[in-house]
Design a protein around this motif. Structure first.
Motif, short mmCIF file in Angstrom:
data_model
loop_
_atom_site.label_atom_id
_atom_site.label_comp_id
_atom_site.label_asym_id
_atom_site.label_seq_id
_atom_site.Cartn_x
_atom_site.Cartn_y
_atom_site.Cartn_z
N ALA A 342 42.17 45.12 54.54
CA ALA A 342 42.97 45.16 53.31
C ALA A 342 43.63 43.81 53.00
CB ALA A 342 44.01 46.27 53.41
N PRO A 343 44.28 43.12 53.98
CA PRO A 343 44.88 41.82 53.65
C PRO A 343 43.85 40.79 53.19
CG PRO A 343 45.72 42.65 55.75
CD PRO A 343 44.56 43.52 55.38
N SER A 344 42.62 40.87 53.72
CA SER A 344 41.61 39.89 53.33
C SER A 344 41.23 40.04 51.87
CB SER A 344 40.37 40.01 54.23
OG SER A 344 39.60 41.15 53.90
N PHE A 345 41.17 41.28 51.39
CA PHE A 345 40.85 41.49 49.98
C PHE A 345 42.00 41.01 49.10
CE2 PHE A 345 38.07 45.04 51.67
CZ PHE A 345 36.88 44.38 51.39
N VAL A 346 43.23 41.26 49.53
CA VAL A 346 44.39 40.84 48.74
C VAL A 346 44.46 39.32 48.66
CG1 VAL A 346 46.91 40.85 48.63
CG2 VAL A 346 45.69 42.94 49.27
N VAL A 347 44.25 38.64 49.79
CA VAL A 347 44.29 37.17 49.79
C VAL A 347 43.11 36.60 49.00
CG1 VAL A 347 44.08 35.12 51.26
CG2 VAL A 347 45.59 36.99 51.94
N SER A 348 41.92 37.18 49.19
CA SER A 348 40.76 36.68 48.46
C SER A 348 40.89 36.92 46.97
CB SER A 348 39.48 37.31 49.00
OG SER A 348 39.46 38.70 48.79
#
Length: 397
Positions: A342-348
């Motif tokens: 989930a954090p990777s999608f938010v950052v990306s």
């Protein structure tokens, strides 16, 4: 029972189409949409950012749904949303409908792309799903190679709107492919009959916390780079002095690099532990962006930039799916990985806008220096993960 080869073939073909019509859409048509709609570059790529944000917010829920219900129904629902999102995008005239389209496409991408497919395969194959995960990424890696030139060709005759309408039709073609996903679930008892069962490398709460944090950092940075390169690789090459048409074809070389590295992993990587494979890929990632800095003056550097980045991204995509199989309990693969990603999608989600801003202020070279810094941190995290959870420490029973 092993995962049926028909399922692997159909899911791989579905990945090629799904990535091409959704994730790589903005890279092929972003500039044309900006010119036609009169939107700023920030607003155009902001739509893609919204889609990635939706992917992050929906990630834990989608992972849990696949754990409970399997990938078949979930991925078919995503297919329908892909078609709806493309049609909405092709019809939009103003910013409201434009962002609605990307919200729909964001949910569709989380329901149809690798993360959903990996969770579906883990549910079917348990710890034995690694090979199938690698195999479906082989055709999927050609998505940009196929759909960037194909979309460019369709747009020349029907405009970007006609091309995106065609993409909606391609989306519907994946429904029978997703119907090939079995409804069953991996039975742990099979592993006991077949031989010793592998115990997850991260066995204590502290170890799971460390493994999860490092995995999340690597996924976050590599997804950030992937979002940035998918949105701006062609524009970066053009800005550095490569002809526009040539940039499209060089950018498509990224897909060839992805599939070449994935084919090598399928043929020769079975004996290489995912931790070491991930480390090897992350160690090469910075060299791609160093080559990119010379793309405008040295022709071979532009080719190396696209190919090497594609090859490294191809491997880290696989290890993003296979690392949890060796680090954690496969029975909660979907829900656990959904939370970690989930954090990777938010950052990306911020990547397209960040890259657009950096390019406007510091030029295309500035974007490559940003990429180089992110790649270096990803390599450090991969090295820490490989040292902390060496395969030699695994336990079998």
């Amino acid at each position: 029972m092993p995962i049926p080869s028909r399922t692997v073939f159909c899911l791989g073909l579905a990945q090629l189409i799904s990535w091409g019509i959704s994730y790589y859409l903005i890279g092929g048509f972003g500039e044309a949409m900006s010119a036609d709609l009169g939107f700023s570059r920030g607003l155009i790529y902001g739509g893609f950012s919204v889609a990635l944000l939706v992917m992050g917010l929906s990630s834990p829920l989608v992972g849990s749904l696949i754990d409970r219900h399997g990938g078949r129904s979930v991925m078919i629902a995503g297919t329908l949303l892909n078609a709806i999102g493309c049609i909405t995008l092709a019809l939009c005239r103003g910013p409201v409908l434009y962002f609605v389209a990307w919200i729909v496409l964001g949910l569709a991408m989380r329901l149809t792309l690798y993360e959903a497919a990996f969770a579906a395969l883990a549910r079917l194959g348990g710890p034995q799903a690694r090979r199938a995960m690698s195999q479906i990424t082989l055709p999927g890696g050609l998505a940009s190679t196929v759909f960037w030139p194909l979309g460019h060709l369709i747009a020349e005759h029907a405009g970007w709107r006609g091309a995106v309408f065609a993409y909606a039709g391609f989306a519907l073609l994946t429904i029978p492919l997703h119907l090939a996903i079995p409804r069953g679930r991996y039975a742990d008892g099979v592993a006991h009959d077949a031989g010793p069962q592998h115990v997850p490398l991260a066995q204590t709460p502290r170890a799971r916390l460390l493994a999860g944090a490092l995995y999340a950092v690597i996924a976050m940075l590599t997804n950030f780079l992937n979002a940035g390169m998918s949105s701006h690789m062609i524009a970066i090459l053009t800005g550095l002095g490569v002809a526009a048409t040539t940039s499209v074809w060089i950018g498509a070389l990224r897909g060839i690099g992805q599939s070449a590295s994935r084919l090598s992993e399928i043929l020769f990587g079975r004996r290489v532990p995912p931790l070491l494979l991930n480390l090897a890929a992350c160690s090469l990632l910075p060299f791609a962006f160093i080559a990119g800095l010379f793309s405008g003056t040295v022709g071979i550097a532009a080719l190396a930039f696209a190919f090497v980045y594609g090859a490294t991204n191809g491997i880290v995509t696989i290890t993003r799916g296979t690392l949890p199989l060796v680090l954690f309990d496969h029975r909660v693969y979907g829900s656990l990985v959904g939370r970690l990603l989930a954090p990777s999608f938010v950052v990306s989600a911020a990547a397209p806008l960040i890259y657009a801003s950096v390019i406007d202020r510091f030029g295309e070279a500035g974007a490559l220096y940003l990429s180089l810094a992110a790649a270096g941190i990803a390599f450090a995290a991969a090295a820490w993960l490989a040292v902390a959870f060496r395969p030699a420490t695994s336990v079998t029973r």
